[in-house]
Enzyme design. Structure first.
Site, short mmCIF file in Angstrom:
data_model
loop_
_atom_site.label_atom_id
_atom_site.label_comp_id
_atom_site.label_asym_id
_atom_site.label_seq_id
_atom_site.Cartn_x
_atom_site.Cartn_y
_atom_site.Cartn_z
N LYS A 48 -9.37 16.13 -35.96
CA LYS A 48 -8.68 14.84 -35.93
C LYS A 48 -8.40 14.45 -34.47
O LYS A 48 -7.73 15.18 -33.75
CB LYS A 48 -7.36 14.91 -36.69
CG LYS A 48 -6.57 13.60 -36.64
CD LYS A 48 -5.39 13.62 -37.59
CE LYS A 48 -4.12 14.18 -37.00
NZ LYS A 48 -3.46 13.27 -36.04
N ASP A 62 -2.92 -4.89 -38.01
CA ASP A 62 -2.94 -6.20 -37.36
C ASP A 62 -3.31 -7.22 -38.42
O ASP A 62 -3.35 -6.88 -39.61
CB ASP A 62 -3.95 -6.18 -36.19
CG ASP A 62 -3.57 -7.15 -35.07
OD1 ASP A 62 -3.23 -8.31 -35.39
OD2 ASP A 62 -3.60 -6.75 -33.90
#
Ligand code: C5P
Length: 227
Positions: free
Chosen positions: A28, A60
């Site tokens: 990750k 967003d």
């Protein structure tokens, strides 16, 4: 098992991955490394043979998140995170963009950050207790086309009860028996998490800080296989 590659710089990260080759499949990469070293670093780690989970937690307006996912086209990533509180339309745009540019990409939804408690959540205008908000966002995520979620190990059981069985649950907050909890509070051992229904566990410091990281990784894999 996915290694959380939370290290200060590229050199120490590559040195660590060199030690872990053969004992580990997934890495990750979070915002810290991605913002410093960008696509080159992701390509470098993938070229070492690791599968990549890019933990950018995008949030967003729908068009911007969809375009951001498209901007990742060509990058060898297999998992990517977005915030589910961005809403149905935003998640839909992310899923559509992933389908068009990287059909194998598993887009994972983050529900309520585990750093929130009830009071902190209420301050942002969310009146539901965190556990209820997690369930609400998880259902919305699945309804919006997501096939996986990041959640705390303690959320696995309630989420498995309300989500389709094919939804991947990726769980940090994992500590092998006897290892330091660090600042993590709501933890489970790898075996407990696997038995509760985790699809992938994310482990950082128990491997990164071990005297022999490759052995620590193999021990955790062994524990998972015995679950
Ligand atoms: O070192 P440790 O095993 O605690 O690392 C866990 C990783 O999972 C870190 O990269 C951390 O940011 C991430 N994470 C977490 N809890 C969450 C979400 C992500 O620990 N709720």
């Amino acid at each position: 098992m996915i290694l959380a590659l939370d290290l200060p710089d590229r050199e120490s990260a590559l040195e660590m991955l060199g030690k872990l080759r053969g004992s580990l499949e997934w890495v990750k990469i979070g915002l810290q490394m991605y913002l410093r070293y960008g696509r080159d670093f992701v390509n470098e780690v993938a070229a070492m043979g690791f599968k990549i989970f890019l933990d950018l937690k995008l949030h967003d307006i729908p068009n911007t998140v969809g375009s951001a996912v498209k901007s990742l086209e060509g990058l060898p990533i297999s998992m990517l995170t977005i915030h589910t509180c961005g809403g149905r339309e935003m998640m839909g745009y992310a899923v559509k963009a992933a389908r068009e540019t990287n059909p194998e990409l598993l887009v994972l939804g983050v529900t309520v950050l585990t750093s929130f408690n009830e009071e902190g959540l209420a301050e942002t205008g969310v009146a539901l207790p965190p556990a209820k908000q997690v369930e609400l966002l998880a259902k919305l995520a699945v309804d919006s086309g997501l096939k996986g979620l990041v959640c705390s190990p303690l959320e696995i059981e309630p989420l498995r009860k309300i989500l389709p069985a094919d939804i991947a649950l990726v769980t940090p907050g994992i500590r092998p028996a006897g290892s330091s909890a660090d600042e993590q509070k709501r933890i489970m051992t790898p075996k407990m998490a696997a038995e509760a229904g985790s699809s992938y566990i994310v482990v950082g410091r128990p491997i990164l800080k071990a005297a022999d990281p490759a052995q620590a990784a193999r021990d955790i894999m062994g524990e998972l296989q015995n679950a």
